[in-house]
Scaffold this motif. Structure first.
Motif, PDB file in Angstrom:
ATOM      1  N   ALA A 154       0.825  -1.206   0.000  1.00 62.79           N
ATOM      2  CA  ALA A 154       0.000   0.000   0.000  1.00 62.79           C
ATOM      3  C   ALA A 154       0.861   1.258   0.000  1.00 62.79           C
ATOM      4  CB  ALA A 154      -0.934  -0.011   1.210  1.00 62.79           C
ATOM      5  N   VAL A 155       1.910   1.265   0.805  1.00 59.14           N
ATOM      6  CA  VAL A 155       2.778   2.450   0.886  1.00 59.14           C
ATOM      7  C   VAL A 155       3.540   2.652  -0.422  1.00 59.14           C
ATOM      8  CG1 VAL A 155       4.789   3.455   2.031  1.00 59.14           C
ATOM      9  CG2 VAL A 155       3.013   2.343   3.396  1.00 59.14           C
ATOM     10  N   THR A 156       4.192   1.595  -0.910  1.00 61.74           N
ATOM     11  CA  THR A 156       4.972   1.730  -2.151  1.00 61.74           C
ATOM     12  C   THR A 156       4.058   1.947  -3.356  1.00 61.74           C
ATOM     13  OG1 THR A 156       5.020  -0.694  -2.356  1.00 61.74           O
ATOM     14  CG2 THR A 156       6.910   0.374  -1.296  1.00 61.74           C
ATOM     15  N   GLY A 157       2.904   1.265  -3.363  1.00 61.64           N
ATOM     16  CA  GLY A 157       1.966   1.445  -4.471  1.00 61.64           C
ATOM     17  C   GLY A 157       1.387   2.846  -4.502  1.00 61.64           C
ATOM     18  N   GLY A 158       1.057   3.389  -3.320  1.00 62.33           N
ATOM     19  CA  GLY A 158       0.532   4.749  -3.262  1.00 62.33           C
ATOM     20  C   GLY A 158       1.526   5.770  -3.783  1.00 62.33           C
ATOM     21  N   LEU A 159       2.812   5.559  -3.465  1.00 60.88           N
ATOM     22  CA  LEU A 159       3.854   6.458  -3.974  1.00 60.88           C
ATOM     23  C   LEU A 159       4.036   6.292  -5.483  1.00 60.88           C
ATOM     24  CD1 LEU A 159       6.546   6.057  -1.156  1.00 60.88           C
ATOM     25  CD2 LEU A 159       5.230   8.127  -1.665  1.00 60.88           C
ATOM     26  N   TYR A 160       4.022   5.037  -5.946  1.00 66.62           N
ATOM     27  CA  TYR A 160       4.308   4.779  -7.359  1.00 66.62           C
ATOM     28  C   TYR A 160       3.204   5.304  -8.280  1.00 66.62           C
ATOM     29  CZ  TYR A 160       6.401   2.448 -11.363  1.00 66.62           C
ATOM     30  OH  TYR A 160       7.002   2.203 -12.572  1.00 66.62           O
ATOM     31  N   LEU A 161       2.012   5.514  -7.739  1.00 71.85           N
ATOM     32  CA  LEU A 161       0.937   6.099  -8.544  1.00 71.85           C
ATOM     33  C   LEU A 161       1.348   7.463  -9.101  1.00 71.85           C
ATOM     34  CD1 LEU A 161      -2.104   5.257  -6.243  1.00 71.85           C
ATOM     35  CD2 LEU A 161      -1.736   4.357  -8.542  1.00 71.85           C
ATOM     36  N   PHE A 162       2.210   8.163  -8.346  1.00 71.05           N
ATOM     37  CA  PHE A 162       2.619   9.513  -8.745  1.00 71.05           C
ATOM     38  C   PHE A 162       4.103   9.521  -9.139  1.00 71.05           C
ATOM     39  CE2 PHE A 162      -0.931   9.774  -5.855  1.00 71.05           C
ATOM     40  CZ  PHE A 162      -1.786  10.654  -6.503  1.00 71.05           C
ATOM     41  N   ARG A 163       4.524   8.434  -9.809  1.00 62.20           N
ATOM     42  CA  ARG A 163       5.937   8.264 -10.149  1.00 62.20           C
ATOM     43  C   ARG A 163       6.449   9.390 -11.045  1.00 62.20           C
ATOM     44  NH1 ARG A 163       2.483   4.969 -12.012  1.00 62.20           N
ATOM     45  NH2 ARG A 163       2.139   4.544 -14.205  1.00 62.20           N
ATOM     46  N   ALA A 164       5.678   9.775 -12.054  1.00 61.81           N
ATOM     47  CA  ALA A 164       6.147  10.815 -12.981  1.00 61.81           C
ATOM     48  C   ALA A 164       6.299  12.145 -12.243  1.00 61.81           C
ATOM     49  CB  ALA A 164       5.169  10.961 -14.139  1.00 61.81           C
ATOM     50  N   GLU A 165       5.335  12.458 -11.392  1.00 61.10           N
ATOM     51  CA  GLU A 165       5.377  13.722 -10.657  1.00 61.10           C
ATOM     52  C   GLU A 165       6.541  13.737  -9.655  1.00 61.10           C
ATOM     53  OE1 GLU A 165       1.100  12.971 -11.903  1.00 61.10           O
ATOM     54  OE2 GLU A 165       2.776  11.796 -11.120  1.00 61.10           O
ATOM     55  N   ILE A 166       6.716  12.628  -8.921  1.00 62.47           N
ATOM     56  CA  ILE A 166       7.760  12.576  -7.900  1.00 62.47           C
ATOM     57  C   ILE A 166       9.152  12.552  -8.531  1.00 62.47           C
ATOM     58  CG2 ILE A 166       8.732  11.191  -6.027  1.00 62.47           C
ATOM     59  CD1 ILE A 166       5.881  10.311  -5.351  1.00 62.47           C
ATOM     60  N   ASP A 167       9.342  11.696  -9.539  1.00 63.45           N
ATOM     61  CA  ASP A 167      10.648  11.658 -10.213  1.00 63.45           C
ATOM     62  C   ASP A 167      10.952  12.989 -10.892  1.00 63.45           C
ATOM     63  OD1 ASP A 167      12.012   9.359  -9.650  1.00 63.45           O
ATOM     64  OD2 ASP A 167      11.210   8.195 -11.317  1.00 63.45           O
ATOM     65  N   GLY A 168       9.920  13.573 -11.495  1.00 64.49           N
ATOM     66  CA  GLY A 168      10.115  14.856 -12.156  1.00 64.49           C
ATOM     67  C   GLY A 168      10.540  15.949 -11.188  1.00 64.49           C
ATOM     68  N   LEU A 169      10.044  15.855  -9.947  1.00 64.34           N
ATOM     69  CA  LEU A 169      10.405  16.846  -8.930  1.00 64.34           C
ATOM     70  C   LEU A 169      11.808  16.585  -8.381  1.00 64.34           C
ATOM     71  CD1 LEU A 169       9.494  19.235  -7.142  1.00 64.34           C
ATOM     72  CD2 LEU A 169       8.589  17.537  -5.521  1.00 64.34           C
ATOM     73  N   ILE A 170      12.093  15.327  -8.041  1.00 71.13           N
ATOM     74  CA  ILE A 170      13.388  14.989  -7.444  1.00 71.13           C
ATOM     75  C   ILE A 170      14.530  15.180  -8.444  1.00 71.13           C
ATOM     76  CG2 ILE A 170      14.759  13.092  -6.480  1.00 71.13           C
ATOM     77  CD1 ILE A 170      12.186  11.995  -5.261  1.00 71.13           C
ATOM     78  N   HIS A 171      14.299  14.794  -9.699  1.00 74.94           N
ATOM     79  CA  HIS A 171      15.362  14.844 -10.715  1.00 74.94           C
ATOM     80  C   HIS A 171      15.100  15.944 -11.751  1.00 74.94           C
ATOM     81  CE1 HIS A 171      16.695  11.046  -9.020  1.00 74.94           C
ATOM     82  NE2 HIS A 171      15.515  10.507  -9.253  1.00 74.94           N
ATOM     83  N   ARG A 172      14.445  17.014 -11.307  1.00 78.31           N
ATOM     84  CA  ARG A 172      14.066  18.064 -12.268  1.00 78.31           C
ATOM     85  C   ARG A 172      15.280  18.730 -12.922  1.00 78.31           C
ATOM     86  NH1 ARG A 172      13.056  19.686  -7.180  1.00 78.31           N
ATOM     87  NH2 ARG A 172      14.001  21.617  -6.380  1.00 78.31           N
ATOM     88  N   ASP A 173      16.426  18.775 -12.211  1.00 76.34           N
ATOM     89  CA  ASP A 173      17.612  19.395 -12.799  1.00 76.34           C
ATOM     90  C   ASP A 173      18.172  18.573 -13.954  1.00 76.34           C
ATOM     91  OD1 ASP A 173      18.171  17.429 -10.874  1.00 76.34           O
ATOM     92  OD2 ASP A 173      20.231  18.136 -10.631  1.00 76.34           O
TER      93      ASP A 173
END
Length: 453
Positions: free
Chosen positions: A44-63
């Protein structure tokens, strides 16, 4: 008198059988929870995060992933790749053109030791922005944790067992929830948090609201499983080199699989990569291959796997949120001729249904609404786990595991186990775990009187 006495005893016997059956189901519901709850919380925790993978990766690795959009044209792919290789020496194996005007280009390079690095390049001036180990983004790690693939194939098999037990957990939970003349705890929560009835009702009401969605997630997660998923994939796509029946594959095939080159759709995980038919001419370069993919209408966001040798091919593949645009094209590296060109429309009925289920499972099919709905289900799973632990803690006898008591009629345990075995037949690894749990229960309780824990 005998007739009246027998008639009067019949409802009592029926009630006793019903109570025994209820206890047997409750006992196996407890076992299912005991086995699955820690894993369900992780999922549930990992799946909930992975739902927003594009948004989260885009934020963390935006540079690395974002650049300033400019009116000047993009540099040729060969120049972008050449600049990437200057930064990280090795053999380029994959190129991802910019998906949008503000996205960087990606070049995957394999060094002499076999390690892979993804180099991000500004497509407007071919300036290298930085690099990350292949499959080294935060969301890729989350994905590997979600499937337990991070810990190897044996752990990945555990997820298959958990998925099957989760299905049994929902079905037995529905039976336990079913109204039996009670006035509360069906769709309302009684009591206060310090009382067990509060946690019992919270658990039951949350389960009945979210149960169907949890069942959906468990079933649609099974195609990724190590045994059942692989066999169903083979059945869905036949033995036609891993491609859906009807797709033209009358070309030479290599022993390489599409999934080895990078993430692909579930239906194509076992698909083999064809070979270039002409090996005597001059190969086309990456610029010509990208131009060919664009000319063939491959949706931007696609990745290009470069030929792995004289008989290799250029493979362009894209798996966007809109499944209608899923597509894989293999080009002859000498003629730029498409050897295999297939899309979602080419999947068989079972493949289409499973791909649709997987797409919804991953929060892709209906946009933000899909993501938020699946996130709510993930939160419901966590709430179910917390309420189950609280309810058990308040009910358990001191110094005991608190397993629900044996039914008054032992035969009902065999009946319930037989019903659960149907799921074990469909999912073999689940069936083996059922047998193991049944043996443990039998050995532990062979001298225990009915009605005792």
């Amino acid at each position: 008198m005998t007739t009246v006495s027998t008639a009067a005893a019949a409802p009592e016997r029926a009630d006793r059988r019903a109570a025994s059956f209820y206890r047997a189901v409750w006992r196996w519901h407890f076992y299912a929870g005991l086995i699955t709850l820690p894993f369900l919380i992780l999922l549930a925790v990992t799946g909930g995060l992975y739902l927003f993978r594009a948004e989260i990766d885009g934020l963390i690795h935006r540079d690395l992933k974002q650049v300033e959009a400019r009116a000047t044209g993009e540099r040729p792919p060969t120049e972008i790749v050449a600049q990437a290789v200057k930064t990280f020496a090795g053999q380029p194996v994959k190129y991802v053109p910019p998906e949008t005007a503000s996205a960087s280009a990606e070049v995957t390079i394999r060094d002499a030791a076999g390690a892979r690095m993804v180099v991000y390049v500004d497509p407007y001036n071919a300036r290298v922005l930085g690099q990350i180990p292949d499959r080294g983004t935060v969301m890729w790690v989350i994905r590997q944790l979600h499937s337990l693939a991070y810990f190897g194939p044996v752990a990945n098999g555990v997820i298959e067992i958990v998925g099957g037990w989760a299905i049994l957990l929902v079905l037995t939970g529905l039976y336990l929830w079913w109204p039996r003349r009670q006035s509360g705890g069906v769709l309302s929560v009684r009591g206060k948090p310090r009382q067990r009835v509060f946690w019992r009702d919270l658990h039951a009401v949350t389960g009945v609201v979210a149960g169907g969605f949890i069942l959906f997630l468990a079933i649609t997660g099974m195609p990724w499983s190590v045994l059942w998923g692989a066999k169903v994939n083979q059945w869905a796509n036949g033995n036609n080199f891993g491609y859906p029946a009807g797709v033209r594959v009358a070309v030479p095939m290599s022993d390489e699989h599409l999934a080895h080159a990078g993430p692909t759709s579930w239906s194509l995980e076992q698909a083999k990569v064809p070979e270039s038919a002409s090996t005597g001419g001059k190969p086309i370069d990456l610029d010509a291959a990208v131009a060919a993919f664009d000319r063939l209408g491959l949706t931007r966001g696609y990745a290009v796997n470069l030929p792995g040798g004289p008989s290799g091919v250029y493979t362009g593949s894209v798996y966007p949120k809109d499944m209608a645009f899923q597509r894989v094209i293999h080009l002859d590296q000498y003629t730029a001729k498409p050897l295999i060109d297939m899309s979602y429309a080419d999947y068989g009925p079972l493949g289409k249904a499973l791909e649709w289920g997987i797409n919804v499972h991953m929060g892709q099919e209906f946009g933000l609404a899909n993501q938020l709905l699946m996130l709510a289900v993930c939160l419901a799973i966590i709430l179910l786990a917390v309420s189950a632990l609280a309810m058990w803690w308040k009910r358990r006898p001191q110094g005991s595991l608190g397993v629900p008591p044996l039914p008054g009629e032992r035969g009902t345990m065999r009946v319930v186990l037989g019903l659960l075995a149907v799921g074990g037949i469909v999912f073999p690894l689940v069936g083996l775990s059922l047998i193991a749990m049944g043996l443990v229960d039998f050995i532990a309780t062979r001298n225990v009187q009915p009605g005792r824990t």
